[in-house]
Design an enzyme around this catalytic site. Sequence first.
Site, PDB file in Angstrom:
ATOM      1  N   HIS A 218      37.631  41.077  43.095  1.00 24.79           N
ATOM      2  CA  HIS A 218      37.456  42.422  42.554  1.00 24.79           C
ATOM      3  C   HIS A 218      37.072  42.405  41.077  1.00 24.79           C
ATOM      4  O   HIS A 218      36.982  43.458  40.443  1.00 24.79           O
ATOM      5  CB  HIS A 218      38.782  43.188  42.765  1.00 24.79           C
ATOM      6  N   LYS A 220      35.009  42.175  37.589  1.00 23.82           N
ATOM      7  CA  LYS A 220      33.708  42.593  37.059  1.00 23.82           C
ATOM      8  C   LYS A 220      33.561  41.916  35.694  1.00 23.82           C
ATOM      9  O   LYS A 220      34.246  42.267  34.734  1.00 23.82           O
ATOM     10  CB  LYS A 220      33.627  44.107  36.911  1.00 23.82           C
ATOM     11  N   ASP A 225      25.889  33.969  26.591  1.00 24.92           N
ATOM     12  CA  ASP A 225      25.840  32.894  25.594  1.00 24.92           C
ATOM     13  C   ASP A 225      27.212  32.518  25.033  1.00 24.92           C
ATOM     14  O   ASP A 225      27.290  31.946  23.933  1.00 24.92           O
ATOM     15  CB  ASP A 225      24.913  33.276  24.431  1.00 24.92           C
ATOM     16  N   HIS A 391      37.953  56.412  38.187  1.00 22.48           N
ATOM     17  CA  HIS A 391      37.999  55.051  38.715  1.00 22.48           C
ATOM     18  C   HIS A 391      38.453  54.048  37.660  1.00 22.48           C
ATOM     19  O   HIS A 391      38.632  52.866  37.962  1.00 22.48           O
ATOM     20  CB  HIS A 391      36.604  54.676  39.233  1.00 22.48           C
ATOM     21  N   LYS A 393      40.562  51.757  35.029  1.00 24.44           N
ATOM     22  CA  LYS A 393      41.844  51.051  35.090  1.00 24.44           C
ATOM     23  C   LYS A 393      42.236  50.723  33.649  1.00 24.44           C
ATOM     24  O   LYS A 393      41.825  49.693  33.089  1.00 24.44           O
ATOM     25  CB  LYS A 393      41.732  49.766  35.913  1.00 24.44           C
ATOM     26  N   ASP A 398      52.382  52.068  23.464  1.00 30.41           N
ATOM     27  CA  ASP A 398      52.775  52.336  22.085  1.00 30.41           C
ATOM     28  C   ASP A 398      51.551  52.641  21.229  1.00 30.41           C
ATOM     29  O   ASP A 398      50.599  53.267  21.708  1.00 30.41           O
ATOM     30  CB  ASP A 398      53.604  51.179  21.541  1.00 30.41           C
TER      31      ASP A 398
END
Length: 473
Positions: A218, A220, A225, A391, A393, A398
């Site tokens: 899952h 991404k 470089d 969508h 995450k 704090d």
Amino acid sequence: MIASLIALAALALHCAGALAAMHAVMHTRTAQGAFAWVLGLVLLPYFTLVPYLFLGSSHFGGYVDLHRQRQARFFTLHAEEERAARPGVAPHPPPVHDPRYAAIGRMLKTAMQPGNHLSLHIDGAAAFEAMFAAMARAEHYVLVQFFIIHDDGLGRRLRDALLDCRQRGVQVCLLYDSIGSHALPDAYVDALRAGGVQVHPFATRRFRNRLQLNFRNHRKVVVVDGERGFVGGLNAGDEYLGLKPPLAPWRDTHMQIEGPAVADVQRAFAEDWYWVTGERPPSLPPPERCGRASTMIVATGPADRQESCSLFFTQAIHAAQKRVWITSPYFVPDQAVFGALRLAVFRGVDVRILIPSRPDHRTVFMASTLYAHEATLAGIRMFRYQPGFVHQKVMLIDHDTAMVGSMNLDNRSFRLNFEISALNVDDMFAAEVETMLKDDFAQSDEVNPNDYRRLPYLKRVALHVARLFDPVL
């Protein structure tokens, strides 16, 4: 005669179900999951045996051996090699010791790297423009990994950008998940290979994992470089630009890292690439210092000895003293994470969670609805984002800590998927994330405990039934 054959077939199924039930008892990671599988396999093997073959395993055979040897054998470059690979690069400063997150580093054998410059990319257009711009400046190599790649407008832009890199002599490695990208046509992959791109699907591949639909990659990831790394929630498809109703507009978040932490993003990609190809991808050490942020790359998955993703969330929530703001498309927490959230409320922490108001997966949405109701009873403030599908995450802790990555608050991320996130300690970056989340909360409706009570009785029963599927959601 026919009756005898039917009886023998039924007996064989029950015997196979009993054997599978023993396997479930020994290998399912949670007691709740084991009990659910055993009950179904023993009493109803006609319906549960085949699903168990595809969904029952929770350990990724083979990969675990590589995972545990990575530092010693494959992905650690000596300082001399680093200086030879990029002359003039000084040794990196020592890792930062932050006692709040030290346990996470020890669990994952990683560290919080100082001296990073961070950029927050809100929604798909901004994120992909930054990724494509970085690819256009690539001189040596580009590493790309997505859970989903579609052969649509954005997917073809990605293809063309990678082919352009190859035409300039830049080495390109592309990894996509074989299940998440199941609709990707062969012609798309063939065009990349014809242009010199090294492209592979991430698949379980080993015999013992061959039937499994679990263990999805899952992550991404984009690395250019060794200098720039990208992680977040976006995949490569038009829906992630908000171009596909009914979930549009699509709300998501990605981030860019420049500095020593890019090496850890690259290492996570290298691990997956080696599993698939048996080769190490190209690598260069990142610059010594690009900014003031400290960043720990948190790469988790079913190859870990511990349930590392769940433990990561648990420890991060326990570290909070003032606030924990989380946004996730799915809210199906396990008991450890849910307990940590409730304890945070009792410590006086401002706990807020943002979830969608529209479903993309109906069963998960229904289970999330019940958990959202129970959360409000514990004093957790739940919000539903109204403009479109959320969508992203993201977690804000704090005044100084913000996490951006691919991890959802559900069992798949906790135990079954390979995930990656960046845990960042920096006042300025956390302030940017705070501003972003305040805007999201302003466009959301707060969940009221009475919302559940107003539902028809059968609807409430359906929510509880949906929650029974927690182990596979």
